[in-house]
Design a protein around this motif. Structure first.
Motif, PDB file in Angstrom:
ATOM      1  N   ASN A  37       0.797  -1.232   0.000  1.00 13.42           N
ATOM      2  CA  ASN A  37       0.000   0.000   0.000  1.00 13.42           C
ATOM      3  C   ASN A  37       0.829   1.282   0.000  1.00 13.42           C
ATOM      4  N   GLY A  38       2.110   1.169   0.227  1.00 16.89           N
ATOM      5  CA  GLY A  38       2.976   2.339   0.194  1.00 16.89           C
ATOM      6  C   GLY A  38       2.970   3.104   1.501  1.00 16.89           C
ATOM      7  N   LEU A  39       4.068   3.796   1.733  1.00 12.08           N
ATOM      8  CA  LEU A  39       4.207   4.581   2.955  1.00 12.08           C
ATOM      9  C   LEU A  39       3.452   5.902   2.906  1.00 12.08           C
ATOM     10  N   LYS A  40       2.917   6.244   1.779  1.00 15.79           N
ATOM     11  CA  LYS A  40       2.209   7.518   1.671  1.00 15.79           C
ATOM     12  C   LYS A  40       0.700   7.355   1.825  1.00 15.79           C
ATOM     13  N   ASP A  41       0.258   6.153   2.182  1.00 19.92           N
ATOM     14  CA  ASP A  41      -1.160   5.899   2.391  1.00 19.92           C
ATOM     15  C   ASP A  41      -1.463   6.029   3.882  1.00 19.92           C
ATOM     16  N   GLU A  42      -2.151   7.087   4.257  1.00 18.40           N
ATOM     17  CA  GLU A  42      -2.402   7.385   5.667  1.00 18.40           C
ATOM     18  C   GLU A  42      -3.174   6.276   6.369  1.00 18.40           C
ATOM     19  N   LYS A  43      -4.146   5.704   5.701  1.00 13.92           N
ATOM     20  CA  LYS A  43      -4.949   4.634   6.303  1.00 13.92           C
ATOM     21  C   LYS A  43      -4.067   3.428   6.650  1.00 13.92           C
ATOM     22  N   ASN A  63      -2.258  12.102  19.325  1.00 20.21           N
ATOM     23  CA  ASN A  63      -1.255  13.129  19.077  1.00 20.21           C
ATOM     24  C   ASN A  63       0.045  12.505  18.552  1.00 20.21           C
ATOM     25  N   LEU A  64       0.512  11.446  19.223  1.00 20.55           N
ATOM     26  CA  LEU A  64       1.731  10.776  18.777  1.00 20.55           C
ATOM     27  C   LEU A  64       1.515  10.097  17.431  1.00 20.55           C
ATOM     28  N   GLU A  65       0.353   9.475  17.246  1.00 19.38           N
ATOM     29  CA  GLU A  65       0.042   8.846  15.966  1.00 19.38           C
ATOM     30  C   GLU A  65       0.114   9.874  14.839  1.00 19.38           C
ATOM     31  N   ASN A  66      -0.456  11.046  15.055  1.00 18.22           N
ATOM     32  CA  ASN A  66      -0.423  12.107  14.039  1.00 18.22           C
ATOM     33  C   ASN A  66       1.000  12.574  13.757  1.00 18.22           C
ATOM     34  N   LYS A  67       1.825  12.666  14.811  1.00 20.65           N
ATOM     35  CA  LYS A  67       3.223  13.063  14.622  1.00 20.65           C
ATOM     36  C   LYS A  67       3.971  12.025  13.783  1.00 20.65           C
ATOM     37  N   ILE A  68       3.725  10.741  14.067  1.00 21.76           N
ATOM     38  CA  ILE A  68       4.371   9.675  13.307  1.00 21.76           C
ATOM     39  C   ILE A  68       3.930   9.738  11.846  1.00 21.76           C
ATOM     40  N   ILE A  69       2.625   9.875  11.634  1.00 22.39           N
ATOM     41  CA  ILE A  69       2.081   9.957  10.271  1.00 22.39           C
ATOM     42  C   ILE A  69       2.721  11.125   9.516  1.00 22.39           C
ATOM     43  N   ASN A  70       2.754  12.287  10.151  1.00 21.29           N
ATOM     44  CA  ASN A  70       3.336  13.473   9.507  1.00 21.29           C
ATOM     45  C   ASN A  70       4.811  13.264   9.183  1.00 21.29           C
ATOM     46  N   ALA A  71       5.553  12.666  10.099  1.00 18.40           N
ATOM     47  CA  ALA A  71       6.983  12.425   9.861  1.00 18.40           C
ATOM     48  C   ALA A  71       7.185  11.498   8.667  1.00 18.40           C
ATOM     49  N   MET A  73       4.959  10.847   6.188  1.00 17.00           N
ATOM     50  CA  MET A  73       4.433  11.470   4.963  1.00 17.00           C
ATOM     51  C   MET A  73       5.361  12.560   4.432  1.00 17.00           C
ATOM     52  N   GLU A  74       6.058  13.233   5.373  1.00 16.68           N
ATOM     53  CA  GLU A  74       6.969  14.306   4.975  1.00 16.68           C
ATOM     54  C   GLU A  74       8.410  13.801   4.820  1.00 16.68           C
ATOM     55  N   ASP A  75       8.571  12.468   4.853  1.00 16.82           N
ATOM     56  CA  ASP A  75       9.872  11.827   4.635  1.00 16.82           C
ATOM     57  C   ASP A  75      10.922  12.294   5.649  1.00 16.82           C
ATOM     58  N   LYS A  76      10.520  12.380   6.916  1.00 18.40           N
ATOM     59  CA  LYS A  76      11.431  12.822   7.977  1.00 18.40           C
ATOM     60  C   LYS A  76      11.766  11.694   8.936  1.00 18.40           C
ATOM     61  N   VAL A  77      11.972  10.502   8.388  1.00 27.29           N
ATOM     62  CA  VAL A  77      12.354   9.348   9.201  1.00 27.29           C
ATOM     63  C   VAL A  77      13.768   8.935   8.825  1.00 27.29           C
ATOM     64  N   PRO A  78      14.482   8.262   9.742  1.00 26.81           N
ATOM     65  CA  PRO A  78      15.851   7.841   9.416  1.00 26.81           C
ATOM     66  C   PRO A  78      15.907   6.974   8.160  1.00 26.81           C
ATOM     67  N   LEU A  81      19.041   1.897   9.216  1.00 25.45           N
ATOM     68  CA  LEU A  81      18.700   1.256  10.481  1.00 25.45           C
ATOM     69  C   LEU A  81      19.649   1.673  11.592  1.00 25.45           C
ATOM     70  N   ASP A  82      20.871   2.069  11.246  1.00 26.54           N
ATOM     71  CA  ASP A  82      21.837   2.492  12.252  1.00 26.54           C
ATOM     72  C   ASP A  82      21.310   3.682  13.050  1.00 26.54           C
ATOM     73  N   ASN A  83      20.518   4.532  12.396  1.00 30.34           N
ATOM     74  CA  ASN A  83      19.981   5.710  13.063  1.00 30.34           C
ATOM     75  C   ASN A  83      18.735   5.417  13.882  1.00 30.34           C
ATOM     76  N   MET A  84      18.180   4.214  13.750  1.00 30.13           N
ATOM     77  CA  MET A  84      16.951   3.874  14.460  1.00 30.13           C
ATOM     78  C   MET A  84      17.214   3.267  15.821  1.00 30.13           C
ATOM     79  N   PHE A  85      18.345   2.586  15.990  1.00 28.56           N
ATOM     80  CA  PHE A  85      18.593   1.862  17.244  1.00 28.56           C
ATOM     81  C   PHE A  85      19.793   2.394  17.958  1.00 28.56           C
TER      82      PHE A  85
END
Length: 85
Positions: A37-43, A63-71, A73-78, A81-85
């Motif tokens: 479904n792709g990472l750009k599908d909010e549902k 609130n946290l769910e919306n922040k995660i979704i926005n991050a 959707m706006e491609d602001k995630v690491p 994997l080195d940056n995740m853990f």
């Protein structure tokens, strides 16, 4: 080098499972859902967040769910994997 990839992937799954208590099969299932479904599908993202919340036993408020979704959707995630853990 190709032989090292499966070992590194297995190590990663073990590390994630130990930290989150989410099993490899569940991770793969969620990854497939996102792939389909792709990472750009909010549902889809909301469903994945909900599933992860249930699997890990950690509550995610709206609130946290919306922040995660926005991050995401706006491609602001690491990107690695080195940056995740």
């Amino acid at each position: 080098l190709a032989e090292q990839r499966p070992l590194k992937a297995l190590e990663l799954f073990k590390k994630v499972e130990k930290k989150t208590k989410v099993k490899k099969g569940d991770i793969i299932s969620l990854a497939q859902m996102v792939n389909d479904n792709g990472l750009k599908d909010e549902k889809t993202l909301r469903h994945v967040i909900s599933e992860l919340s249930i699997m890990t036993g950690k509550k995610v408020d709206k609130n946290l769910e919306n922040k995660i979704i926005n991050a995401v959707m706006e491609d602001k995630v690491p990107k690695t994997l080195d940056n995740m853990f």
